[in-house]
Design a protein around this motif. Structure first.
Motif, short mmCIF file in Angstrom:
data_model
loop_
_atom_site.label_atom_id
_atom_site.label_comp_id
_atom_site.label_asym_id
_atom_site.label_seq_id
_atom_site.Cartn_x
_atom_site.Cartn_y
_atom_site.Cartn_z
N HIS A 419 0.84 -1.21 0.00
CA HIS A 419 0.00 0.00 0.00
C HIS A 419 0.87 1.25 0.00
CE1 HIS A 419 -2.56 3.15 1.87
NE2 HIS A 419 -3.50 2.58 1.13
N GLY A 420 1.95 1.23 0.79
CA GLY A 420 2.84 2.38 0.85
C GLY A 420 3.56 2.63 -0.47
N LEU A 421 4.00 1.55 -1.12
CA LEU A 421 4.68 1.70 -2.42
C LEU A 421 3.74 2.27 -3.48
CD1 LEU A 421 6.68 -1.66 -2.43
CD2 LEU A 421 7.70 0.63 -2.49
N ASN A 422 2.51 1.79 -3.46
CA ASN A 422 1.53 2.26 -4.45
C ASN A 422 1.13 3.71 -4.21
OD1 ASN A 422 1.42 -0.15 -5.90
ND2 ASN A 422 -0.14 -1.01 -4.55
N ASN A 423 1.35 4.19 -3.00
CA ASN A 423 0.95 5.56 -2.67
C ASN A 423 2.14 6.48 -2.45
OD1 ASN A 423 -2.21 5.65 -2.19
ND2 ASN A 423 -1.48 3.69 -1.40
N GLY A 424 3.34 6.01 -2.84
CA GLY A 424 4.53 6.86 -2.77
C GLY A 424 4.94 7.27 -1.37
N ILE A 425 4.75 6.37 -0.40
CA ILE A 425 5.12 6.68 0.98
C ILE A 425 6.63 6.79 1.11
CG2 ILE A 425 5.37 4.33 1.87
CD1 ILE A 425 3.71 5.19 4.30
N SER A 426 7.10 7.53 2.09
CA SER A 426 8.54 7.77 2.25
C SER A 426 9.27 6.51 2.69
CB SER A 426 8.78 8.89 3.26
OG SER A 426 8.33 8.50 4.55
N GLY A 427 10.59 6.49 2.42
CA GLY A 427 11.40 5.32 2.68
C GLY A 427 11.45 4.91 4.13
N ASP A 428 11.41 5.88 5.07
CA ASP A 428 11.51 5.51 6.48
C ASP A 428 10.29 4.71 6.95
OD1 ASP A 428 10.00 7.75 6.06
OD2 ASP A 428 10.64 8.78 7.90
N PHE A 429 9.09 5.06 6.42
CA PHE A 429 7.90 4.29 6.77
C PHE A 429 7.92 2.91 6.11
CE2 PHE A 429 6.26 8.65 7.51
CZ PHE A 429 5.86 8.49 8.83
N LEU A 430 8.41 2.86 4.87
CA LEU A 430 8.56 1.56 4.20
C LEU A 430 9.48 0.66 4.99
CD1 LEU A 430 8.97 2.40 0.39
CD2 LEU A 430 7.04 1.23 1.48
N ALA A 431 10.62 1.23 5.41
CA ALA A 431 11.60 0.44 6.15
C ALA A 431 11.02 -0.11 7.44
CB ALA A 431 12.84 1.30 6.44
N GLN A 432 10.19 0.68 8.09
CA GLN A 432 9.58 0.24 9.36
C GLN A 432 8.68 -0.98 9.14
OE1 GLN A 432 7.70 3.38 11.62
NE2 GLN A 432 6.38 1.93 12.71
N ASP A 433 7.87 -0.94 8.08
CA ASP A 433 6.97 -2.07 7.81
C ASP A 433 7.75 -3.30 7.35
OD1 ASP A 433 4.55 -0.85 8.47
OD2 ASP A 433 4.40 0.12 6.51
N ILE A 434 8.82 -3.09 6.56
CA ILE A 434 9.64 -4.23 6.13
C ILE A 434 10.32 -4.87 7.34
CG2 ILE A 434 11.63 -4.97 4.75
CD1 ILE A 434 10.93 -2.77 2.76
N ARG A 435 10.83 -4.01 8.26
CA ARG A 435 11.46 -4.54 9.48
C ARG A 435 10.46 -5.36 10.30
NH1 ARG A 435 12.91 0.59 10.78
NH2 ARG A 435 14.77 1.32 9.73
N GLU A 436 9.21 -4.89 10.36
CA GLU A 436 8.19 -5.61 11.12
C GLU A 436 7.94 -6.98 10.50
OE1 GLU A 436 3.60 -5.00 12.69
OE2 GLU A 436 4.81 -3.25 12.11
N CYS A 437 7.87 -7.03 9.17
CA CYS A 437 7.70 -8.32 8.48
C CYS A 437 8.87 -9.25 8.78
CB CYS A 437 7.56 -8.09 6.98
SG CYS A 437 7.26 -9.60 6.04
N LEU A 438 10.09 -8.70 8.71
CA LEU A 438 11.29 -9.49 9.01
C LEU A 438 11.25 -10.02 10.44
CD1 LEU A 438 13.99 -7.27 7.29
CD2 LEU A 438 13.45 -9.63 6.69
N HIS A 439 10.75 -9.19 11.34
CA HIS A 439 10.67 -9.58 12.76
C HIS A 439 9.79 -10.82 12.92
CE1 HIS A 439 10.21 -9.14 17.14
NE2 HIS A 439 8.94 -9.43 16.92
N TYR A 440 8.60 -10.80 12.30
CA TYR A 440 7.68 -11.93 12.46
C TYR A 440 8.20 -13.19 11.78
CZ TYR A 440 4.28 -8.76 14.52
OH TYR A 440 3.65 -7.87 15.34
N LEU A 441 8.84 -13.03 10.63
CA LEU A 441 9.43 -14.20 9.97
C LEU A 441 10.56 -14.77 10.81
CD1 LEU A 441 9.54 -13.01 6.23
CD2 LEU A 441 7.90 -14.55 7.30
N GLY A 442 11.34 -13.89 11.44
CA GLY A 442 12.43 -14.33 12.31
C GLY A 442 11.92 -15.04 13.55
N GLU A 443 10.73 -14.68 14.02
CA GLU A 443 10.15 -15.36 15.17
C GLU A 443 9.89 -16.84 14.87
OE1 GLU A 443 6.60 -13.47 16.50
OE2 GLU A 443 7.65 -12.12 17.87
N ILE A 444 9.54 -17.14 13.63
CA ILE A 444 9.23 -18.53 13.26
C ILE A 444 10.48 -19.40 13.36
CG2 ILE A 444 8.52 -20.04 11.36
CD1 ILE A 444 6.73 -17.73 10.38
N THR A 445 11.58 -18.93 12.79
CA THR A 445 12.80 -19.74 12.75
C THR A 445 13.66 -19.59 13.99
OG1 THR A 445 13.94 -17.96 11.57
CG2 THR A 445 12.88 -19.66 10.24
N GLY A 446 13.34 -18.60 14.85
CA GLY A 446 14.12 -18.41 16.07
C GLY A 446 15.25 -17.43 15.92
#
Length: 465
Positions: A419-446
């Motif tokens: 949604h952020g990419l399609n609406n031209g959101i700034s990089g810092d907000f994109l990075a925050q959401d990507i980090r959150e996704c990485l966090h949850y994926l990392g929880e699965i594998t430990g």
């Protein structure tokens, strides 16, 4: 910090058997074993032996020989836990097992906590967290489908998919965060079109993995089958016939079953979880009404609904009950079971066949639960409608609720990135959401974990694994 103490436990099931195994793991495992092991070869010490070898001898406490044993020797890091490991195979006497365990504790080891061997394997990098959890699922597997799913996950099928996703996201977040370092120059290192393509691909995969949880839960816990119908139509008799035991009370008195009776049976490698429910009818009995309400609630949980009808009843009454159940279910498979076929006769069977136009997810079968007449046809229908064919072609099936929750959260984060990419959101907000996704994926594998999560996971293991 990894606990460096040497742990021990009985690794085989409790009780008396031909042999049993006691496991030691830790820095002093070989040293402790040497203090109690006696080889027929003079002056032979386990500490001087090569890894991955077997040694015959005795375990003694002072001059007293406790048992003749075979000792397996594994050296770090090439062992299950990644530490020095000794496995003592002794005779299966419960007394011998306890004597050997007590001797090892006296000699310097301590009792392992539930799942501590597997936990050390995880902490020492021998497996990731999802693989460690699959070990417990493999031990608990009671059917072929569950066994296959757990084995695939333990061998890294699921964690391999998660690792690919994380690697791709890590590359792009590095590019996005590099842009933030050069924000004044207004440069773009991360190609937005490539990032949109990637995140959409990841979104589809995360959605697919999360959606597989329903199937995974069925494979793990059994296909839920609700047996419903009026009172005294033979629901309990049918359950007993399928289970081949007198599980439910059978009586001519209406309303005998007042609560849900549950049991699991393995049919050709697939587990089916049957719910024998209270008979559906009008009653002023408060307790029976509670049972009837539970019957309706089980319909929502079931993958397959067996609507048992009595062929001796009027066809209009049977049609009313079928319509009532049709209204209560959604996309579940409905199997209308015409029971007491041995009493109803061919004329009643023909009347039933003429009375119903079956829907896409419906079947009709005629049986006698009492005499087991045509029971095989019903069982074949159950196997056909278990809807497990997709499990054969699926590389990864999610069966763990913790993984499902993490995947759902990761999916929501990726949707926000798109949604952020399609609406031209700034990089810092994109990075925050990507980090959150990485966090949850990392929880699965430990890769991201804490002591509370680890404690909750491994406390459910058996001691010795």
């Amino acid at each position: 910090m990894i606990d460096q103490s040497t742990i021990c436990a009985i690794a085989t099931s409790p009780g008396i058997g031909a042999i049993a195994t006691i496991r030691l793991s830790g820095e002093e495992a070989i040293e402790i074993a040497d203090k109690v092991f006696r080889s027929p070869v003079k002056n032979k010490k386990l500490a001087d032996q090569q890894a991955n070898t077997l040694h015959v001898g005795t375990i003694s406490e002072g001059p007293e020989i406790i048992d003749e044993v075979v000792v397996s020797l594994f050296r770090a890091p090439h062992s299950f836990t990644g530490e020095d490991v000794i496995e003592i195979t002794c005779h299966g006497s419960a007394y011998i097992q306890q004597r050997l365990l007590e001797l090892l504790l006296k000699t310097g080891a301590r009792m392992a906590r539930p799942g501590e061997f597997t936990q050390r394997a995880f902490l020492n990098g021998k497996m990731d967290l999802s693989q460690a959890e699959a070990v417990a699922d493999l031990i608990a597997s009671s059917n072929a489908a569950n066994h296959k799913m757990a084995l695939k996950q333990m061998r890294g099928g699921f964690s391999g998919e998660i690792k690919k996703l994380r690697d791709q996201l890590l590359h792009f977040i590095a590019m996005v965060e590099l842009e933030l370092d050069f924000s004044e120059e207004d440069v773009e290192f991360a190609d937005r079109k490539q990032l949109i393509d990637l995140t959409e691909k990841i979104e589809r995969l995360l959605n697919k993995l999360a959606s597989s949880f329903k199937l995974g839960n069925v494979l793990k816990n059994g296909v839920p089958v609700a047996i419903v119908g009026e009172t005294n139509v033979g629901k309990s008799t049918l359950l007993n016939a399928i289970l081949n035991e007198e599980k439910a009370i059978v009586s001519d008195i209406h309303g005998t079953t007042r609560d849900v009776i549950e049991d699991v049976v393995n049919i050709d490698g697939t587990a089916f979880r049957f719910f024998d429910t209270a008979g559906i009818r009008e009653t002023i009995d408060h307790i029976e009404n509670l049972g009837i309400e539970r019957s309706y609630s089980k319909l929502e949980q079931a993958e397959i609904v067996l609507l048992v009808t009595d062929l001796s009843n009027p066809i209009e009454l049977i049609k009313q009950r079928v319509e009532l159940i049709r209204e209560r279910i959604q996309d579940q498979q409905l199997i209308i079971v015409g029971n007491k076929a041995d009493l109803g006769g061919n004329a009643k069977i023909k009347e039933m066949l003429d009375a119903f136009i079956l829907g896409e997810n419906e079947d009709l079968v005629f049986i006698s639960a009492k005499s087991h007449q045509n029971l095989e046809s019903l069982i074949e229908l159950l196997k056909e409608n278990a809807n497990l064919q997709q499990a054969e072609g699926s590389d990864v099936i999610v069966s763990n609720i913790r993984h499902y929750e993490a995947l759902t959260n990761a999916h929501q984060a990726v949707v926000r990135v798109i949604h952020g990419l399609n609406n031209g959101i700034s990089g810092d907000f994109l990075a925050q959401d990507i980090r959150e996704c990485l966090h949850y994926l990392g929880e699965i594998t430990g890769e991201i974990s804490n002591d509370e999560v680890l404690g909750h996971i491994f406390k459910n293991f058996c001691i010795g694994k």
